[in-house]
Write a protein that holds these residues in place. Structure first.
Motif, PDB file in Angstrom:
ATOM      1  N   PHE A 116       0.824  -1.202   0.000  1.00  0.00           N
ATOM      2  CA  PHE A 116       0.000   0.000   0.000  1.00  0.00           C
ATOM      3  C   PHE A 116       0.863   1.259   0.000  1.00  0.00           C
ATOM      4  CE2 PHE A 116      -2.626   3.085   2.604  1.00  0.00           C
ATOM      5  CZ  PHE A 116      -3.353   3.545   1.510  1.00  0.00           C
ATOM      6  N   HIS A 117       1.983   1.225   0.693  1.00  0.00           N
ATOM      7  CA  HIS A 117       2.900   2.362   0.709  1.00  0.00           C
ATOM      8  C   HIS A 117       3.308   2.731  -0.719  1.00  0.00           C
ATOM      9  CE1 HIS A 117       6.969   4.187   0.828  1.00  0.00           C
ATOM     10  NE2 HIS A 117       6.494   4.829   1.874  1.00  0.00           N
ATOM     11  N   ASP A 118       3.645   1.727  -1.529  1.00  0.00           N
ATOM     12  CA  ASP A 118       4.047   1.978  -2.911  1.00  0.00           C
ATOM     13  C   ASP A 118       2.889   2.533  -3.739  1.00  0.00           C
ATOM     14  OD1 ASP A 118       6.491   0.986  -2.188  1.00  0.00           O
ATOM     15  OD2 ASP A 118       6.310  -0.898  -3.299  1.00  0.00           O
ATOM     16  N   LEU A 119       1.697   1.958  -3.558  1.00  0.00           N
ATOM     17  CA  LEU A 119       0.529   2.421  -4.313  1.00  0.00           C
ATOM     18  C   LEU A 119       0.167   3.860  -3.940  1.00  0.00           C
ATOM     19  CD1 LEU A 119      -1.698  -0.784  -4.088  1.00  0.00           C
ATOM     20  CD2 LEU A 119      -0.572   0.104  -6.141  1.00  0.00           C
ATOM     21  N   ALA A 120       0.208   4.173  -2.642  1.00  0.00           N
ATOM     22  CA  ALA A 120      -0.119   5.523  -2.186  1.00  0.00           C
ATOM     23  C   ALA A 120       0.866   6.547  -2.741  1.00  0.00           C
ATOM     24  CB  ALA A 120      -0.138   5.581  -0.660  1.00  0.00           C
ATOM     25  N   ALA A 121       2.133   6.160  -2.881  1.00  0.00           N
ATOM     26  CA  ALA A 121       3.140   7.071  -3.440  1.00  0.00           C
ATOM     27  C   ALA A 121       2.850   7.366  -4.908  1.00  0.00           C
ATOM     28  CB  ALA A 121       4.531   6.465  -3.280  1.00  0.00           C
ATOM     29  N   ILE A 122       2.380   6.363  -5.658  1.00  0.00           N
ATOM     30  CA  ILE A 122       2.022   6.572  -7.062  1.00  0.00           C
ATOM     31  C   ILE A 122       0.823   7.507  -7.164  1.00  0.00           C
ATOM     32  CG2 ILE A 122       1.092   5.432  -9.119  1.00  0.00           C
ATOM     33  CD1 ILE A 122       2.811   2.992  -8.321  1.00  0.00           C
ATOM     34  N   VAL A 123      -0.166   7.294  -6.295  1.00  0.00           N
ATOM     35  CA  VAL A 123      -1.341   8.167  -6.281  1.00  0.00           C
ATOM     36  C   VAL A 123      -0.926   9.613  -6.013  1.00  0.00           C
ATOM     37  CG1 VAL A 123      -3.468   8.719  -5.021  1.00  0.00           C
ATOM     38  CG2 VAL A 123      -2.946   6.335  -5.618  1.00  0.00           C
ATOM     39  N   GLU A 124      -0.056   9.817  -5.054  1.00  0.00           N
ATOM     40  CA  GLU A 124       0.387  11.172  -4.729  1.00  0.00           C
ATOM     41  C   GLU A 124       1.144  11.805  -5.897  1.00  0.00           C
ATOM     42  OE1 GLU A 124       2.529  13.595  -1.077  1.00  0.00           O
ATOM     43  OE2 GLU A 124       3.022  11.482  -1.373  1.00  0.00           O
ATOM     44  N   ALA A 125       1.950  11.013  -6.596  1.00  0.00           N
ATOM     45  CA  ALA A 125       2.694  11.536  -7.740  1.00  0.00           C
ATOM     46  C   ALA A 125       1.748  12.002  -8.845  1.00  0.00           C
ATOM     47  CB  ALA A 125       3.661  10.483  -8.266  1.00  0.00           C
ATOM     48  N   ILE A 126       0.665  11.241  -9.082  1.00  0.00           N
ATOM     49  CA  ILE A 126      -0.324  11.646 -10.082  1.00  0.00           C
ATOM     50  C   ILE A 126      -1.009  12.934  -9.635  1.00  0.00           C
ATOM     51  CG2 ILE A 126      -2.480  11.008 -11.236  1.00  0.00           C
ATOM     52  CD1 ILE A 126      -1.595   8.075 -10.991  1.00  0.00           C
ATOM     53  N   GLU A 127      -1.372  12.997  -8.358  1.00  0.00           N
ATOM     54  CA  GLU A 127      -2.030  14.191  -7.838  1.00  0.00           C
ATOM     55  C   GLU A 127      -1.164  15.440  -8.016  1.00  0.00           C
ATOM     56  OE1 GLU A 127      -4.628  12.121  -4.214  1.00  0.00           O
ATOM     57  OE2 GLU A 127      -2.573  12.803  -3.860  1.00  0.00           O
ATOM     58  N   ASN A 128       0.144  15.279  -7.913  1.00  0.00           N
ATOM     59  CA  ASN A 128       1.061  16.420  -7.994  1.00  0.00           C
ATOM     60  C   ASN A 128       1.478  16.758  -9.420  1.00  0.00           C
ATOM     61  OD1 ASN A 128       1.035  16.644  -5.200  1.00  0.00           O
ATOM     62  ND2 ASN A 128       2.847  15.377  -4.918  1.00  0.00           N
ATOM     63  N   ASN A 129       1.057  15.947 -10.388  1.00  0.00           N
ATOM     64  CA  ASN A 129       1.414  16.205 -11.777  1.00  0.00           C
ATOM     65  C   ASN A 129       0.566  17.346 -12.321  1.00  0.00           C
ATOM     66  OD1 ASN A 129       1.592  16.007 -14.718  1.00  0.00           O
ATOM     67  ND2 ASN A 129       2.625  14.063 -14.360  1.00  0.00           N
ATOM     68  N   LYS A 130       1.207  18.414 -12.730  1.00  0.00           N
ATOM     69  CA  LYS A 130       0.489  19.621 -13.152  1.00  0.00           C
ATOM     70  C   LYS A 130      -0.255  19.438 -14.474  1.00  0.00           C
ATOM     71  CE  LYS A 130       3.362  23.026 -10.722  1.00  0.00           C
ATOM     72  NZ  LYS A 130       4.004  22.038  -9.845  1.00  0.00           N
ATOM     73  N   LYS A 131       0.074  18.373 -15.227  1.00  0.00           N
ATOM     74  CA  LYS A 131      -0.625  18.117 -16.482  1.00  0.00           C
ATOM     75  C   LYS A 131      -1.959  17.414 -16.257  1.00  0.00           C
ATOM     76  CE  LYS A 131       3.609  17.781 -19.240  1.00  0.00           C
ATOM     77  NZ  LYS A 131       4.471  16.881 -20.037  1.00  0.00           N
ATOM     78  N   GLN A 132      -2.194  16.975 -15.040  1.00  0.00           N
ATOM     79  CA  GLN A 132      -3.417  16.246 -14.723  1.00  0.00           C
ATOM     80  C   GLN A 132      -4.592  17.206 -14.617  1.00  0.00           C
ATOM     81  OE1 GLN A 132      -6.023  15.440 -11.272  1.00  0.00           O
ATOM     82  NE2 GLN A 132      -3.928  15.146 -10.601  1.00  0.00           N
ATOM     83  N   GLU A 133      -5.618  17.016 -15.448  1.00  0.00           N
ATOM     84  CA  GLU A 133      -6.827  17.831 -15.381  1.00  0.00           C
ATOM     85  C   GLU A 133      -7.861  17.201 -14.449  1.00  0.00           C
ATOM     86  OE1 GLU A 133      -8.452  18.568 -19.225  1.00  0.00           O
ATOM     87  OE2 GLU A 133      -7.029  20.183 -19.667  1.00  0.00           O
ATOM     88  N   LYS A 134      -7.915  15.878 -14.463  1.00  0.00           N
ATOM     89  CA  LYS A 134      -8.877  15.143 -13.645  1.00  0.00           C
ATOM     90  C   LYS A 134      -8.289  13.779 -13.353  1.00  0.00           C
ATOM     91  CE  LYS A 134     -13.854  14.198 -13.452  1.00  0.00           C
ATOM     92  NZ  LYS A 134     -15.121  14.255 -14.208  1.00  0.00           N
ATOM     93  N   PHE A 135      -8.563  13.267 -12.173  1.00  0.00           N
ATOM     94  CA  PHE A 135      -8.018  11.969 -11.749  1.00  0.00           C
ATOM     95  C   PHE A 135      -9.168  10.968 -11.737  1.00  0.00           C
ATOM     96  CE2 PHE A 135      -4.742  10.059  -8.587  1.00  0.00           C
ATOM     97  CZ  PHE A 135      -5.086   8.773  -8.940  1.00  0.00           C
ATOM     98  N   LEU A 136      -9.148  10.049 -12.717  1.00  0.00           N
ATOM     99  CA  LEU A 136     -10.138   8.982 -12.798  1.00  0.00           C
ATOM    100  C   LEU A 136      -9.461   7.663 -12.441  1.00  0.00           C
ATOM    101  CD1 LEU A 136     -11.738   9.891 -16.256  1.00  0.00           C
ATOM    102  CD2 LEU A 136     -12.510  10.617 -13.982  1.00  0.00           C
ATOM    103  N   PHE A 137     -10.241   6.703 -11.971  1.00  0.00           N
ATOM    104  CA  PHE A 137      -9.653   5.411 -11.651  1.00  0.00           C
ATOM    105  C   PHE A 137     -10.624   4.270 -11.924  1.00  0.00           C
ATOM    106  CE2 PHE A 137     -11.705   6.613  -7.641  1.00  0.00           C
ATOM    107  CZ  PHE A 137     -12.332   5.435  -7.254  1.00  0.00           C
ATOM    108  N   MET A 138     -10.061   3.097 -12.158  1.00  0.00           N
ATOM    109  CA  MET A 138     -10.828   1.863 -12.226  1.00  0.00           C
ATOM    110  C   MET A 138      -9.967   0.769 -11.613  1.00  0.00           C
ATOM    111  SD  MET A 138     -10.780   1.545 -16.411  1.00  0.00           S
ATOM    112  CE  MET A 138     -11.900   0.150 -16.439  1.00  0.00           C
ATOM    113  N   ASP A 139     -10.538   0.051 -10.637  1.00  0.00           N
ATOM    114  CA  ASP A 139      -9.837  -1.015  -9.933  1.00  0.00           C
ATOM    115  C   ASP A 139     -10.390  -2.333 -10.458  1.00  0.00           C
ATOM    116  OD1 ASP A 139      -8.109  -2.204  -8.148  1.00  0.00           O
ATOM    117  OD2 ASP A 139      -9.485  -2.071  -6.451  1.00  0.00           O
ATOM    118  N   LEU A 140      -9.532  -3.167 -11.039  1.00  0.00           N
ATOM    119  CA  LEU A 140      -9.960  -4.350 -11.784  1.00  0.00           C
ATOM    120  C   LEU A 140      -9.865  -5.603 -10.924  1.00  0.00           C
ATOM    121  CD1 LEU A 140      -8.120  -3.494 -15.121  1.00  0.00           C
ATOM    122  CD2 LEU A 140     -10.422  -2.821 -14.388  1.00  0.00           C
ATOM    123  N   HIS A 141     -10.998  -6.275 -10.741  1.00  0.00           N
ATOM    124  CA  HIS A 141     -11.076  -7.461  -9.878  1.00  0.00           C
ATOM    125  C   HIS A 141     -11.818  -8.585 -10.571  1.00  0.00           C
ATOM    126  CE1 HIS A 141      -9.809  -5.948  -5.804  1.00  0.00           C
ATOM    127  NE2 HIS A 141      -9.982  -4.798  -6.437  1.00  0.00           N
TER     128      HIS A 141
END
Length: 316
Positions: A116-141
């Motif tokens: 989870f530590h690794d996943l949370a770090a990726i999420v934070e990196a996306i949040e901090n990316n200035k090119k990101q207009e909107k953050f969408l997600f899909m979790d595949l199970h």
């Protein structure tokens, strides 16, 4: 006989980032970032196989994409062993509070904490990316029982509206019963998305449905022009996969404690209709009977897991 997903999946060389498209050097159009996570449970390789297909096709055809698709693998240690979990269910420990503690330097004393530590770090990196207009997600199970594809969504209007664009049944409100899943973590962080259950763990059709869902989400949210792919094929594949397009809400969960003896009655699938008084399962030798006419949801037919089954009712 069809090859099982677990036989198709090769964990050698598995990395946290399954793929990105476009890469930094190709990025030219602003748009949403779509995070597609897969393998949050290690015995569910379907989403990873689907993402590998999608990235291979994108990198071969090199279409223009608005925004970016990022695919990540979840519980890598469990994926390499082919088991649902190592110490704890990763889809029960994902909370903003735990992420903050890990970021501040707390060392997780169980494997899924490190994942989870690794996943949370990726999420934070996306949040901090200035090119990101909107953050969408899909979790595949996928699930242990046979099921038509469906979407599970947190009971937030933006998520529900986003999910209803898909030609699949939608189940809402599961976060009331199982907080700490990755979908809920992303929702609490203010992002919009859903969990997709594509079918049984080893069913090759699950990979087809996951792949179709990725393409449909990209087109429906303006990331990809529908002319780039056979959109009608993927959309119809999903539309024709389920006997219902109804929406449901979770009303009950049977919690299983460590060490208990649980056996689900055979023959149940997701959305199977049940009648009041019908035998559903046995828990420590006691019969579990339905207390109303409803539908059973996520019946447990595997050894690991704390959710015996859920009950859902129709919802608007």
């Amino acid at each position: 006989m069809e090859t099982k997903n677990s036989e198709l999946f090769n964990a050698d060389g598995l990395t946290r980032i399954i793929g990105e498209y476009p890469t930094d050097g190709m990025f030219s159009r602003p748009g949403p970032f779509l995070l597609a996570s897969a393998g949050i449970h290690g015995n569910e390789p379907s989403g990873i196989l689907a993402l590998q297909r999608v990235f291979k096709k994108l990198k071969t055809s090199k279409p223009f994409v608005k925004g970016r698709l990022i695919g990540v693998s979840g519980n890598m240690t469990a994926l390499k062993k082919g088991v649902r979990l190592i110490d704890k269910d990763l889809n029960r420990v994902c909370t903003p509070e735990f992420a903050d503690r890990l970021k501040s330097g707390e060392i997780a004393d169980f494997q899924e904490g490190s994942e989870f530590h690794d996943l949370a770090a990726i999420v934070e990196a996306i949040e901090n990316n200035k090119k990101q207009e909107k953050f969408l997600f899909m979790d595949l199970h996928t699930t242990s029982s046979r099921t038509p594809p469906y979407i599970s969504v947190n009971k937030k209007k933006e998520n529900f509206d986003f999910a209803k664009k898909m030609p699949l049944p939608v189940v809402k409100g599961i976060e009331k019963f199982i907080p700490g899943h990755f979908d809920h973590f992303l929702t609490l962080k203010g992002h919009t998305g859903f969990t997709m259950e594509a079918g049984q763990h080893d069913d090759p059709k699950s990979v087809d449905f996951h792949e179709a869902a990725i393409w449909v989400v990209m087109v429906d949210n303006g990331m990809l022009d529908k002319s780039v792919i056979d959109y009608a094929h993927y959309h119809n594949l999903l539309k024709e996969s389920s006997p219902t397009r109804d929406n449901f809400e979770v009303t009950y969960r049977l919690n299983l404690k460590d060490g208990c003896e649980f056996a689900m009655e055979e023959g149940f699938e997701n959305f199977s209709e049940i009648k009041k008084g019908q035998l559903l399962a046995k828990l420590d030798g006691e019969k579990i009977l339905a207390d109303s006419d409803a539908r059973v949801f996520l019946p447990l037919y595997q050894q690991q897991g704390s959710d015996g089954f859920f009950i859902v009712m129709p919802a608007d």
